[in-house]
Motif scaffolding. Structure first.
Motif, PDB file in Angstrom:
ATOM      1  N   ASN A  28       0.852  -1.185   0.000  1.00 56.15           N
ATOM      2  CA  ASN A  28       0.000   0.000   0.000  1.00 56.15           C
ATOM      3  C   ASN A  28       0.892   1.240   0.000  1.00 56.15           C
ATOM      4  OD1 ASN A  28      -1.714   2.238   0.990  1.00 56.15           O
ATOM      5  ND2 ASN A  28      -3.252   0.632   1.272  1.00 56.15           N
ATOM      6  N   ALA A  29       0.808   2.023  -1.059  1.00 54.49           N
ATOM      7  CA  ALA A  29       1.689   3.182  -1.225  1.00 54.49           C
ATOM      8  C   ALA A  29       1.361   4.309  -0.251  1.00 54.49           C
ATOM      9  CB  ALA A  29       1.609   3.708  -2.660  1.00 54.49           C
ATOM     10  N   ILE A  58      -4.312   0.282  -4.603  1.00 56.01           N
ATOM     11  CA  ILE A  58      -4.352   0.158  -6.063  1.00 56.01           C
ATOM     12  C   ILE A  58      -2.993   0.500  -6.663  1.00 56.01           C
ATOM     13  CG2 ILE A  58      -5.342   1.177  -8.159  1.00 56.01           C
ATOM     14  CD1 ILE A  58      -7.954   1.565  -6.536  1.00 56.01           C
ATOM     15  N   ALA A  59      -2.398   1.574  -6.168  1.00 59.05           N
ATOM     16  CA  ALA A  59      -1.108   2.019  -6.711  1.00 59.05           C
ATOM     17  C   ALA A  59      -0.036   0.959  -6.546  1.00 59.05           C
ATOM     18  CB  ALA A  59      -0.676   3.317  -6.032  1.00 59.05           C
ATOM     19  N   MET A 130       0.972   9.483  -5.394  1.00 57.11           N
ATOM     20  CA  MET A 130       1.075   8.023  -5.398  1.00 57.11           C
ATOM     21  C   MET A 130       0.980   7.461  -6.810  1.00 57.11           C
ATOM     22  SD  MET A 130      -0.918   6.740  -1.962  1.00 57.11           S
ATOM     23  CE  MET A 130      -2.497   7.536  -2.319  1.00 57.11           C
ATOM     24  N   HIS A 131       0.051   7.971  -7.603  1.00 59.42           N
ATOM     25  CA  HIS A 131      -0.100   7.469  -8.964  1.00 59.42           C
ATOM     26  C   HIS A 131       1.182   7.701  -9.771  1.00 59.42           C
ATOM     27  CE1 HIS A 131      -2.887   6.612 -12.509  1.00 59.42           C
ATOM     28  NE2 HIS A 131      -1.748   6.941 -13.089  1.00 59.42           N
ATOM     29  N   ASN A 132       1.750   8.873  -9.612  1.00 64.49           N
ATOM     30  CA  ASN A 132       2.916   9.234 -10.414  1.00 64.49           C
ATOM     31  C   ASN A 132       4.113   8.329 -10.134  1.00 64.49           C
ATOM     32  OD1 ASN A 132       3.359  11.809 -12.235  1.00 64.49           O
ATOM     33  ND2 ASN A 132       5.328  11.313 -11.303  1.00 64.49           N
ATOM     34  N   GLY A 311       4.911  15.457  -9.128  1.00 63.67           N
ATOM     35  CA  GLY A 311       5.385  14.403 -10.021  1.00 63.67           C
ATOM     36  C   GLY A 311       6.832  14.044  -9.765  1.00 63.67           C
ATOM     37  N   SER A 312       7.686  15.059  -9.640  1.00 64.33           N
ATOM     38  CA  SER A 312       9.102  14.794  -9.360  1.00 64.33           C
ATOM     39  C   SER A 312       9.280  14.147  -7.996  1.00 64.33           C
ATOM     40  CB  SER A 312       9.908  16.096  -9.441  1.00 64.33           C
ATOM     41  OG  SER A 312      10.006  16.544 -10.774  1.00 64.33           O
ATOM     42  N   ALA A 313       8.524  14.625  -7.011  1.00 61.85           N
ATOM     43  CA  ALA A 313       8.597  14.021  -5.678  1.00 61.85           C
ATOM     44  C   ALA A 313       8.162  12.564  -5.721  1.00 61.85           C
ATOM     45  CB  ALA A 313       7.733  14.811  -4.695  1.00 61.85           C
ATOM     46  N   GLY A 314       7.157  12.255  -6.528  1.00 61.44           N
ATOM     47  CA  GLY A 314       6.708  10.877  -6.667  1.00 61.44           C
ATOM     48  C   GLY A 314       7.773   9.987  -7.285  1.00 61.44           C
TER      49      GLY A 314
END
Length: 551
Positions: A28-29, A58-59, A130-132, A311-314
């Motif tokens: 689990n992210a 889900i991620a 999380m998605h990214n 996005g970059s952090a992800g």
């Protein structure tokens, strides 16, 4: 049949396969990310815990799996059908569509605008983060769909037609007019060949029509997510540069005159598409006042810059957890990698950078949704300097993660090479580093109260750490001098961002992380690479906080 019987063969004819870490999957992210859970609570999004837990699961399972499929099957452009009719369609793999479906069903495109409660942007930002980590390509149209809402509200009649479909928690990839679809996505096209970031040099022309629409003639050098249902673009009219909504279908239900010249052969993810297009009297509708295209689009740009940070952090987070996971299982020179002091130094250094990036982005998300004047002024400076620093930090951190994995980190069967290919994108998209620094200078010149808001924000942590106090003292002098020394703008932008990161962590639930960050980033001498701190920290504790433990 048991999982044991289904397992791959480990005993081969020439050797036994040993000392290989299991894949990092089925986790689990959200619940595995202590720092993220604390940041969500800190920034007012605690009410979204259940939603975030659901998407975290889900991620870490389905999304990470279909991310590989989506990136192994690139989009394909079909300009003509078999009869010679122009169709300009881009076909995507089912895994891409599934990833988009998950994102839209869980509100990554619209929760900020639909939840109507404090912390909505924070929760949405955590979902996006999380998605990214697992599939960055689908976040391009999700970002633009989300960010289009403030711009479209400048044109109430247009908004009334489009916002219900844009905000619907439904993804519809059907090639059809927007009125026939149950979910819509929005792309954008700003950049032209001759201008780049200088959008005022755009040459695309808009000519008013009798029915209130406009005809666009021109081109876009970067036209993102070309299968979206409409695009926000800039074009010149008599009053100057204006903003327009450009649908893929005309009001009469015919394909609009948007001709895709080619898909970009780009670095980064392979799941999504960017393109080059030409317009031949394409039907469009003005959004906002004539000649006020840049002010109209600026809210959209701010939102997309926040997503660049997220996005970059992800990417950094996923690279970090892959590295820690590998080092927990892999043995070399008589011990597990994670037990070796130099590797601990490297991983802990990376973990501090990763957490600071995520914490900063969620703090900016809270500032974005607040109606408080202090928060608005703070966001005006925090956005460009945060995009500058966080997006610059991603490529070296991901590359360091590749080194932790060794050769395995360079082979595309792992997610890490994809993370590395993707990592330079956000420092370029929506304004390169110099553009961000110039925007910081512009904010300081036009809104001196924004500088006051920055100092007020930083004062909250005064006395929490000696290195922080020294840094803020030096920063005050730097801010006073940078207007006369614009060549120092990058140095000042980094100093501002570091000060804000330290303040956020020092005043958080786990203030010891902020203290470690101050030691690592604001005091002493740090070398070019990770693992070159000249201070002793509790590396094992930092790594334990950042890692993912598989059940």
């Amino acid at each position: 049949m048991s999982d044991t019987h289904r397992a791959p063969r480990q005993h081969l004819r020439t050797h036994d396969v040993t000392n290989q870490p299991p894949p990092l999957e089925h986790y689990n992210a959200f619940t595995s990310d202590t720092a993220l859970m604390e940041a969500v609570r800190r920034e007012g999004g605690d009410w979204g815990q259940d939603r975030l837990k659901t998407y975290g699961a889900i991620a870490g399972t389905e999304l990470i799996e279909i991310g590989f499929e989506a990136n192994e099957n690139r989009p394909e452009l079909t300009t003509f059908d078999r009869y010679g009719h122009r169709i300009d369609e881009v076909r995507f793999h089912p895994a891409y569509h599934r990833s988009m479906t998950l994102a839209k069903e869980h509100g990554l495109h619209g929760l900020t605008w639909t939840a109507q409660r404090e912390g909505a942007q924070v929760v949405r930002s955590a979902l996006f983060y999380m998605h990214n980590q697992m599939e960055a390509g689908t976040m391009c149209p999700i970002t633009m769909t989300h960010a289009s809402v403030p711009a479209l509200r400048h044109a109430p009649d247009v908004a009334a037609q489009w916002l219900p479909g844009i905000l619907a928690n439904s993804y519809d990839p059907t090639v059809a007019p927007h009125g026939d679809k149950h979910g819509l996505t929005i792309g954008m096209g700003m950049t032209e060949k001759q201008g780049g970031s200088d959008v005022r040099a755009n040459t695309t022309r808009a000519t008013a029509r009798a029915d209130g629409s406009f005809g666009l003639v021109g081109h876009k050098w970067f036209f993102s997510a070309p299968m979206c249902d409409a695009f926000l673009v800039l074009a010149q009219e008599e009053a100057g540069l204006s903003c327009f909504l450009l649908p893929r279908w005309t009001a009469a239900g015919k394909r609009n005159a948007i001709e895709i010249q080619r898909l970009k052969n780009k670095l980064g993810d392979h799941a999504n598409a960017s393109s080059e297009v030409e317009f031949f009297d394409a039907e469009a509708y003005r959004v906002g006042d004539a000649g006020r295209g840049v002010p109209t689009i600026i809210e959209m740009v701010s939102q997309t810059r926040l997503d660049c940070m997220l996005g970059s952090a992800g990417l950094m987070r996923q690279a970090l957890v892959q590295a820690i996971h590998h080092c927990r299982y892999r043995e070399a020179f008589g011990a597990r990698l994670i037990e070796q002091p130099l590797m601990q130094h490297v991983l802990a250094d990376m973990a501090l950078e990763s957490e600071a990036a995520m914490a900063y982005a969620l703090r900016v998300a809270r500032a974005f949704e607040s109606g408080d004047e202090h928060e608005k002024l703070l966001a005006r400076i925090a956005t460009p300097v945060g995009k500058y620093l966080i997006c610059k930090a991603a490529p070296p951190l991901v590359n360091e993660a590749q080194e932790c994995l060794g050769g395995a980190g360079y082979v595309e069967e792992s997610i890490v090479p994809r993370l590395f290919r993707q990592s330079p994108l956000n420092s370029i998209w929506e304004g390169s580093g110099n553009v961000q620094c110039l925007d910081m200078l512009r904010a300081m010149a036009k809104s001196p109260t924004a500088v006051e808001a920055l100092h007020k924000e930083l004062a909250v942590a005064q006395g929490a750490h000696p290195a922080y106090d020294r840094h803020c003292h030096d920063l005050q002098k730097m801010l006073g001098a940078v207007a006369d020394e614009p060549t120092q703008a990058r140095r000042v932008a980094e100093a501002v961002a570091r000060a804000l990161q330290a303040k956020i962590l020092l005043t958080g639930e786990s203030s010891w992380v902020g203290e470690a960050f101050c030691e690592a980033r604001l005091s002493g001498n740090r070398g070019m690479a990770y693992g070159t701190l000249d201070t002793d920290l509790d590396f094992a504790r930092i790594i334990a906080r950042a890692g993912v433990a598989l059940d």
